[in-house]
Design a protein around this motif. Structure first.
Motif, PDB file in Angstrom:
ATOM      1  N   LEU A 126      12.648  76.305  -3.951  1.00  0.00           N
ATOM      2  CA  LEU A 126      11.450  75.474  -4.084  1.00  0.00           C
ATOM      3  C   LEU A 126      11.755  74.016  -3.758  1.00  0.00           C
ATOM      4  O   LEU A 126      10.956  73.331  -3.117  1.00  0.00           O
ATOM      5  CB  LEU A 126      10.895  75.600  -5.504  1.00  0.00           C
ATOM      6  N   SER A 127      12.914  73.536  -4.197  1.00  0.00           N
ATOM      7  CA  SER A 127      13.304  72.149  -3.924  1.00  0.00           C
ATOM      8  C   SER A 127      13.450  71.910  -2.428  1.00  0.00           C
ATOM      9  O   SER A 127      12.980  70.894  -1.899  1.00  0.00           O
ATOM     10  CB  SER A 127      14.611  71.814  -4.637  1.00  0.00           C
ATOM     11  N   GLN A 128      14.098  72.845  -1.739  1.00  0.00           N
ATOM     12  CA  GLN A 128      14.277  72.694  -0.295  1.00  0.00           C
ATOM     13  C   GLN A 128      12.950  72.737   0.440  1.00  0.00           C
ATOM     14  O   GLN A 128      12.715  71.963   1.381  1.00  0.00           O
ATOM     15  CB  GLN A 128      15.207  73.795   0.221  1.00  0.00           C
ATOM     16  N   LEU A 129      12.076  73.644   0.018  1.00  0.00           N
ATOM     17  CA  LEU A 129      10.771  73.762   0.671  1.00  0.00           C
ATOM     18  C   LEU A 129       9.941  72.491   0.465  1.00  0.00           C
ATOM     19  O   LEU A 129       9.349  71.960   1.413  1.00  0.00           O
ATOM     20  CB  LEU A 129      10.022  74.976   0.114  1.00  0.00           C
ATOM     21  N   LEU A 130       9.926  71.995  -0.784  1.00  0.00           N
ATOM     22  CA  LEU A 130       9.168  70.774  -1.068  1.00  0.00           C
ATOM     23  C   LEU A 130       9.754  69.580  -0.333  1.00  0.00           C
ATOM     24  O   LEU A 130       9.024  68.703   0.127  1.00  0.00           O
ATOM     25  CB  LEU A 130       9.148  70.518  -2.577  1.00  0.00           C
ATOM     26  N   VAL A 133       8.666  70.001   3.464  1.00  0.00           N
ATOM     27  CA  VAL A 133       7.233  69.722   3.627  1.00  0.00           C
ATOM     28  C   VAL A 133       6.930  68.272   3.270  1.00  0.00           C
ATOM     29  O   VAL A 133       6.177  67.580   3.971  1.00  0.00           O
ATOM     30  CB  VAL A 133       6.403  70.685   2.747  1.00  0.00           C
ATOM     31  N   GLY A 134       7.546  67.800   2.179  1.00  0.00           N
ATOM     32  CA  GLY A 134       7.296  66.435   1.737  1.00  0.00           C
ATOM     33  C   GLY A 134       7.714  65.404   2.759  1.00  0.00           C
ATOM     34  O   GLY A 134       7.058  64.366   2.919  1.00  0.00           O
ATOM     35  N   ARG A 135       8.809  65.674   3.481  1.00  0.00           N
ATOM     36  CA  ARG A 135       9.270  64.731   4.492  1.00  0.00           C
ATOM     37  C   ARG A 135       8.232  64.556   5.595  1.00  0.00           C
ATOM     38  O   ARG A 135       7.932  63.423   6.019  1.00  0.00           O
ATOM     39  CB  ARG A 135      10.591  65.221   5.092  1.00  0.00           C
ATOM     40  N   ALA A 140       3.755  61.462   8.024  1.00  0.00           N
ATOM     41  CA  ALA A 140       2.356  61.438   8.473  1.00  0.00           C
ATOM     42  C   ALA A 140       1.587  60.346   7.750  1.00  0.00           C
ATOM     43  O   ALA A 140       0.781  59.623   8.357  1.00  0.00           O
ATOM     44  CB  ALA A 140       1.707  62.805   8.225  1.00  0.00           C
ATOM     45  N   GLY A 141       1.835  60.198   6.453  1.00  0.00           N
ATOM     46  CA  GLY A 141       1.164  59.154   5.683  1.00  0.00           C
ATOM     47  C   GLY A 141       1.534  57.766   6.156  1.00  0.00           C
ATOM     48  O   GLY A 141       0.673  56.877   6.245  1.00  0.00           O
ATOM     49  N   PHE A 239       2.009  56.409  -0.951  1.00  0.00           N
ATOM     50  CA  PHE A 239       1.723  57.455  -1.922  1.00  0.00           C
ATOM     51  C   PHE A 239       1.875  56.973  -3.362  1.00  0.00           C
ATOM     52  O   PHE A 239       1.537  57.705  -4.297  1.00  0.00           O
ATOM     53  CB  PHE A 239       2.702  58.619  -1.713  1.00  0.00           C
ATOM     54  N   ASP A 240       2.372  55.749  -3.567  1.00  0.00           N
ATOM     55  CA  ASP A 240       2.680  55.248  -4.907  1.00  0.00           C
ATOM     56  C   ASP A 240       1.550  54.352  -5.404  1.00  0.00           C
ATOM     57  O   ASP A 240       1.368  53.234  -4.899  1.00  0.00           O
ATOM     58  CB  ASP A 240       3.995  54.463  -4.875  1.00  0.00           C
ATOM     59  N   PRO A 241       0.779  54.785  -6.401  1.00  0.00           N
ATOM     60  CA  PRO A 241      -0.325  53.943  -6.896  1.00  0.00           C
ATOM     61  C   PRO A 241       0.149  52.638  -7.506  1.00  0.00           C
ATOM     62  O   PRO A 241      -0.584  51.643  -7.483  1.00  0.00           O
ATOM     63  CB  PRO A 241      -1.006  54.835  -7.948  1.00  0.00           C
ATOM     64  N   LEU A 242       1.375  52.607  -8.042  1.00  0.00           N
ATOM     65  CA  LEU A 242       1.880  51.366  -8.614  1.00  0.00           C
ATOM     66  C   LEU A 242       2.102  50.299  -7.533  1.00  0.00           C
ATOM     67  O   LEU A 242       1.903  49.105  -7.782  1.00  0.00           O
ATOM     68  CB  LEU A 242       3.187  51.628  -9.360  1.00  0.00           C
TER      69      LEU A 242
END
Length: 356
Positions: A126-130, A133-135, A140-141, A239-242
């Motif tokens: 799960l860590s590798q997949l996230l 995908v997260g990268r 993109a963001g 992505f960071d609201p702070l």
């Protein structure tokens, strides 16, 4: 990036707390300058040594608790890449290609075959997949917010070039233009800054003097460049609201510092009349697009406008005791957020040279 996110979040919260506690008791320009610490923490990945009081040291201690370890264990779970039957068929095919009769296998040999099939079932954790995908989501963001930043400034620049008409203002060191339909006066341009006015500014000499003092103070503070740094932080940490909260507050403090400098430029006798000009000219309403503009527009939320008027009337002064408390608080904040995690005893022992 995980370390920067954690330390910058703590630093932002610390500065918000200081800003709230010391509001009206410290120089507004100093209050604005404190946000430089956040920009450095976000954009410059360095550490001032290691400390047991570092936020990262505390985070490492928290990782040793059963609850956090249980969560990390979930991340190490593997997702099945294929069914057991398909994996088993692959192993059997390989065994048979080597001349091994799978049907005759017994005991440990059979267990080895089953174990090999189960190993081939395992896909990424799960860590590798996230992480994968997260990268791509992160990149993109960054591209989307960067494109938003470029588009917002290009659109604003096109509007100014299309509507701006040169205005004659003797004694002003910067070019001055009047723009029909401009929400509020502003300073725009990184390499070739110019002041852009609304038509109403030219109708009142007192108002014009106040606006020029305000925008020239922005120019003296290099606020268009600081706006560019703020936009870079928003693009990288979209992505960071702070970080967005810090951008809102830093932009607000930019205007507060500019008001303070403009009044110093005009003289104390014009403090109240400057406040009235501010109320007349500030366009109420703020947006995310405004945060991504390098122009120092005088747009402001109602709450921010009330704060500016209140501080203009209050005349903030910093006492020696306040300066000492602020310095101690900043040393503590920097010490906790600009230092790395102290190595554990096990890590220090592992780095010792082996005896020969």
């Amino acid at each position: 990036m995980r370390a920067i996110l954690l330390t910058s979040s703590v630093l932002i919260l610390a500065l918000v707390l200081l800003r709230t506690l010391l509001r009206g008791h410290i120089s507004l320009r100093l209050q604005y300058a404190l946000w430089l610490l956040v920009a450095v923490r976000l954009l410059v990945p360095f550490e001032l040594g290691q400390s047991a009081f570092s936020i990262l040291s505390l985070a490492n201690q928290a990782r040793e608790t059963p609850a956090v370890q249980a969560i990390e264990t979930v991340g190490e779970l593997s997702l099945p890449a294929q069914s057991f039957e398909d994996a088993y068929a692959q192993v059997v095919e390989e065994y048979e290609s080597q001349g091994i009769d799978v049907g005759s296998l017994t005991g440990s040999d059979r267990e080895a075959l089953d174990y090999e099939a189960q190993s081939r079932m395992a896909g990424p954790t799960l860590s590798q997949l996230l992480s994968t995908v997260g990268r791509w989501v992160y990149l993109a963001g960054v591209l989307v917010v960067a494109a938003w930043f470029l588009a917002a400034n290009a659109r604003f620049r096109r509007m100014l070039r299309r509507r701006a008409e040169a205005a004659s203002v003797p004694g002003c060191p910067l070019p001055v233009f009047v723009v029909e339909g401009l929400p509020s006066p502003c300073l725009f341009g990184l390499l070739h800054p110019a002041i852009y006015l609304t038509p109403s500014c030219l109708q009142n000499p007192v108002r014009l003097r106040h606006v020029l003092a305000h925008e020239l103070t922005h120019h003296r503070h290099k606020d268009t460049w600081w706006s560019l740094i703020r936009c870079a932080c928003l693009c990288l940490y979209w992505f960071d609201p702070l970080v967005w909260w810090a951008a809102v507050l830093s932009r607000r403090d930019c205007e507060l510092a500019c008001d303070e400098g403009a009044i110093r430029r005009l003289g104390e006798e014009e403090r109240l009349s400057y406040g009235r000009t501010l109320v007349d000219l500030v366009a109420v309403g703020a947006s995310a697009t405004g945060l991504l503009q390098t122009a120092t527009t005088m747009q402001s939320g109602k709450r921010s406008l009330r704060e500016r008027v209140r501080l203009i009337a209050q005349r903030p002064k910093m006492l020696a005791a306040t300066a000492v408390c602020l310095a101690l608080a900043l040393v503590l904040a920097v010490g906790c957020t600009f230092t790395g995690a102290q190595k554990s005893l096990r890590e220090r022992l592992n780095t010792l040279p082996e005896e020969t």
